[in-house]
Scaffold this motif. Structure first.
Motif, PDB file in Angstrom:
ATOM      1  N   PRO A  94       0.794  -1.239   0.000  1.00 54.03           N
ATOM      2  CA  PRO A  94       0.000   0.000   0.000  1.00 54.03           C
ATOM      3  C   PRO A  94       0.823   1.284   0.000  1.00 54.03           C
ATOM      4  CG  PRO A  94      -0.920  -1.577   1.550  1.00 54.03           C
ATOM      5  CD  PRO A  94       0.382  -2.141   1.090  1.00 54.03           C
ATOM      6  N   GLN A 135      -1.001 -12.495  -0.303  1.00 58.05           N
ATOM      7  CA  GLN A 135      -1.804 -11.312  -0.004  1.00 58.05           C
ATOM      8  C   GLN A 135      -1.098 -10.504   1.083  1.00 58.05           C
ATOM      9  OE1 GLN A 135      -4.572 -10.154  -1.442  1.00 58.05           O
ATOM     10  NE2 GLN A 135      -4.741 -11.860  -2.891  1.00 58.05           N
ATOM     11  N   ALA A 140      -1.887  -7.744   4.270  1.00 58.20           N
ATOM     12  CA  ALA A 140      -2.919  -7.166   5.140  1.00 58.20           C
ATOM     13  C   ALA A 140      -2.248  -6.276   6.173  1.00 58.20           C
ATOM     14  CB  ALA A 140      -3.736  -8.256   5.821  1.00 58.20           C
ATOM     15  N   CYS A 151      -8.081 -14.463  -0.880  1.00 51.15           N
ATOM     16  CA  CYS A 151      -8.396 -13.042  -1.018  1.00 51.15           C
ATOM     17  C   CYS A 151      -8.937 -12.526   0.300  1.00 51.15           C
ATOM     18  CB  CYS A 151      -9.378 -12.778  -2.168  1.00 51.15           C
ATOM     19  SG  CYS A 151     -11.083 -13.254  -1.821  1.00 51.15           S
ATOM     20  N   LEU A 152      -8.828 -11.234   0.504  1.00 50.34           N
ATOM     21  CA  LEU A 152      -9.261 -10.578   1.733  1.00 50.34           C
ATOM     22  C   LEU A 152     -10.550  -9.816   1.492  1.00 50.34           C
ATOM     23  CD1 LEU A 152      -5.787  -9.200   2.818  1.00 50.34           C
ATOM     24  CD2 LEU A 152      -7.094 -10.896   4.099  1.00 50.34           C
ATOM     25  N   GLN A 171     -12.397  -6.700   2.268  1.00 51.43           N
ATOM     26  CA  GLN A 171     -12.038  -5.393   2.782  1.00 51.43           C
ATOM     27  C   GLN A 171     -13.003  -4.956   3.874  1.00 51.43           C
ATOM     28  OE1 GLN A 171      -9.271  -3.939   1.944  1.00 51.43           O
ATOM     29  NE2 GLN A 171      -8.770  -5.485   0.414  1.00 51.43           N
ATOM     30  N   GLY A 172     -12.444  -4.345   4.923  1.00 53.14           N
ATOM     31  CA  GLY A 172     -13.260  -3.864   6.021  1.00 53.14           C
ATOM     32  C   GLY A 172     -13.643  -4.920   7.026  1.00 53.14           C
ATOM     33  N   THR A 173     -13.164  -6.144   6.861  1.00 55.89           N
ATOM     34  CA  THR A 173     -13.469  -7.229   7.796  1.00 55.89           C
ATOM     35  C   THR A 173     -12.177  -7.943   8.164  1.00 55.89           C
ATOM     36  OG1 THR A 173     -13.797  -8.916   6.085  1.00 55.89           O
ATOM     37  CG2 THR A 173     -15.690  -7.537   6.642  1.00 55.89           C
ATOM     38  N   ASP A 174     -12.303  -8.904   9.080  1.00 56.88           N
ATOM     39  CA  ASP A 174     -11.175  -9.747   9.463  1.00 56.88           C
ATOM     40  C   ASP A 174     -11.221 -11.094   8.756  1.00 56.88           C
ATOM     41  OD1 ASP A 174     -10.493  -7.716  11.169  1.00 56.88           O
ATOM     42  OD2 ASP A 174     -11.385  -8.641  12.948  1.00 56.88           O
ATOM     43  N   THR A 191     -13.796  -9.985  -5.025  1.00 60.44           N
ATOM     44  CA  THR A 191     -14.823  -9.392  -4.173  1.00 60.44           C
ATOM     45  C   THR A 191     -15.587  -8.338  -4.958  1.00 60.44           C
ATOM     46  OG1 THR A 191     -13.260  -7.750  -3.315  1.00 60.44           O
ATOM     47  CG2 THR A 191     -13.493  -9.809  -2.088  1.00 60.44           C
ATOM     48  N   SER A 248     -19.765  -7.165   0.971  1.00 66.32           N
ATOM     49  CA  SER A 248     -19.098  -7.693  -0.211  1.00 66.32           C
ATOM     50  C   SER A 248     -19.548  -9.128  -0.460  1.00 66.32           C
ATOM     51  CB  SER A 248     -17.575  -7.651  -0.039  1.00 66.32           C
ATOM     52  OG  SER A 248     -17.123  -6.326   0.122  1.00 66.32           O
TER      53      SER A 248
END
Length: 505
Positions: A128, A226, A228, A276-277, A279-282, A339, A349
């Protein structure tokens, strides 16, 4: 047959393209499409044409002549990754090269650097902070590369390595064994052959000649990576999440503490090909050779849900109108996870799942763990680019499919003559659940990209480029069944042996 687009990526809003750019790789070529009007802004590598045009008084000017025909041996693009600011693109080709491109103000791709990795990369992303490339290879290692390599560092390392080699001189080959440690005749003969070559110069193992750092390694084939982040004591801590062929998901800290393994997410019984992740969650989503999709709390390492894919695929292809056969013995190999927003507020999502060589996409939403919905497609999905509530699907169309009642209503009215390689679908949420409907208005913007002609290679070469997930599945030895039968025969003979039968020593 036209070459399909095997990789797509979305480049965010730019000054010249407020709606963004669609990057699509077709074999060895990368094109950028302006989504506002659908025009092709650039192609890489560019075709060189003769600028001199022969003008005649009797007719129009002649066609421009290509100076250099495209080589059929050009490396194919296998991965695309964009920086968070959408100003740079990282492309991986099948010759183990990692290329960094700058997206210019005119929308063209300007190559800034090219670095060849020791092993073939299979996963790549940009952190990022827009400074570092994380590159995982099939050997199981994850490397850290600066997005912008420093030429001065490379020159210093090359000069220092040259000085060390000059001082040390050529290294002689020395056998590891000796006559004191070798006893059998076979090993003595092997040692004699090695002693004859002791004066030969040993092969020097040269590492990469550019700045890179080995962060972590797996003892198995790495499949996906990935990145995080998490807030810890008011500071942002990065995590590198890796998956491999041996059913492991590893959570490691980011550089410079990548050697610290926080935890593992264990539960898969077969290989893991994609993660995949959300977004906004764990939550972390994983898929591979199992019949289910895994939903993990990656911070705790717990498997929270198993979402059944086999039932959704069986229900989708059970109808008589389907041209694809899928039975209880058919294997599942997840080739893609993406997502997409599932609500009007874009806070929730959903997951799009692609399975290798199956002409469909599976949709899984949060809170619907017991049921997944399958959507048929006119071709096998290779990649998906998400643009808000619209998804662009690049497909491998092996044949002209007839219209059928199993296809969405708008899709069934499309032309039977040909199926576009890129198609746009609208994510719709109705009473029966989420589905995909063909977006013909957005599809017009993909006309120029679909009309770009590039011949496909031979069938085996094309399938080698597009498919390969199923090869991760472990198979038993070819004579495993014979060994089991032999063991049973031996056990049977032993059981039939009389108790007073003497045993040979």
């Amino acid at each position: 047959m036209q070459h399909p687009y095997q990789i797509t990526a979305l480049c965010g809003s730019q000054a010249f393209a407020p709606e963004g750019l669609l990057l699509a790789a077709c074999g060895a070529k990368i094109i950028s499409v302006k989504l506002s009007d659908g025009s092709i802004v650039s192609q890489w590598p560019e075709q060189k044409v003769d600028s001199s045009v022969e003008a005649t008084s009797d007719g129009p000017p002649g066609k421009k002549r290509k100076l250099e025909p495209e080589s059929t041996t050009s490396p194919n693009v296998i991965k695309l990754a964009l920086s968070a600011d959408s100003n740079h693109v990282v492309a991986v080709t099948d010759d183990k090269s990692v290329r960094v491109f700058e997206v210019t103000e005119a929308g063209k791709l300007n190559q800034l650097s090219e670095r060849t990795m020791p092993k073939r990369p299979c996963a790549v992303l940009v952190t990022p902070d827009n400074k570092t490339i994380l590159c995982g290879d099939k050997f199981g290692d994850v490397y850290s590369l600066p997005l912008f390599p420093s030429a001065s560092v490379d020159q210093v390392e090359d000069s220092s390595n040259a000085e060390i080699k000059e001082e040390a001189g050529p290294k002689k080959y020395v056998p590891a064994a000796s006559t004191l440690t070798v006893h059998s005749g076979r090993n003595r003969r092997a040692l004699e052959n090695q002693m004859k070559q002791k004066d030969l110069q040993a092969k020097a193992k040269e590492g990469p000649k550019f700045e890179c750092q080995l962060l972590l390694g797996h003892v198995s084939m790495l499949t996906d990576v990935q990145f995080a982040t998490e807030e810890v004591d008011g500071k942002t801590r990065g995590y590198i999440i890796t998956a491999d062929r041996d059913e492991h998901i590893r959570i490691s800290r980011g550089a410079p503490q990548a050697h610290i393994i926080e935890r593992f997410c264990l539960g898969h019984k077969d290989f893991i090909s994609k993660i995949c992740l959300l977004q906004g969650t764990d939550l972390l989503i994983s898929g591979g050779g199992d019949d289910w999709l895994g939903v993990w709390d990656w911070r705790a390492g717990n498997l929270t849900e198993k979402r059944d894919m086999r039932s959704a695929l069986a229900a989708l292809f059970s109808s008589q109108s389907s041209n694809t056969s899928f039975g209880s013995e058919s294997s599942i190999a997840v080739s893609g996870l993406w997502t997409v927003p599932s609500g009007t507020d874009n806070k929730e999502s959903a997951i799009l799942v692609a399975c290798e060589k199956l002409p469909c996409l599976l949709i899984s939403t949060q809170g619907s763990a017991s049921r997944m919905v399958g959507v048929p497609l006119p071709g096998v999905p290779l990649d998906v680019a998400v643009i808000g509530s619209t998804v662009i699907v690049s497909m491998h169309v092996t044949e002209v499919r007839q219209s059928s009642s199993s296809l969405p209503s708008r899709q069934s009215n499309q032309s039977k003559a040909s199926t576009p390689r890129l198609q746009a679908y609208k994510v719709c949420n109705n009473e029966s659940g989420m589905t995909l409907e063909l977006d013909q208005n957005f599809g017009v913007k993909l006309t120029a990209a679909n009309n770009l002609m590039l011949p496909a290679p031979e069938r085996k070469q094309l399938e080698s480029l597009l498919y390969g997930i199923e090869n991760l599945r472990k198979r038993g030895a070819p004579d495993e069944g014979q060994d089991a039968a032999s063991e049973q025969a031996i056990d049977g003979a032993t059981n039939e042996m009389p108790e007073d039968t003497p045993l040979e020593e």
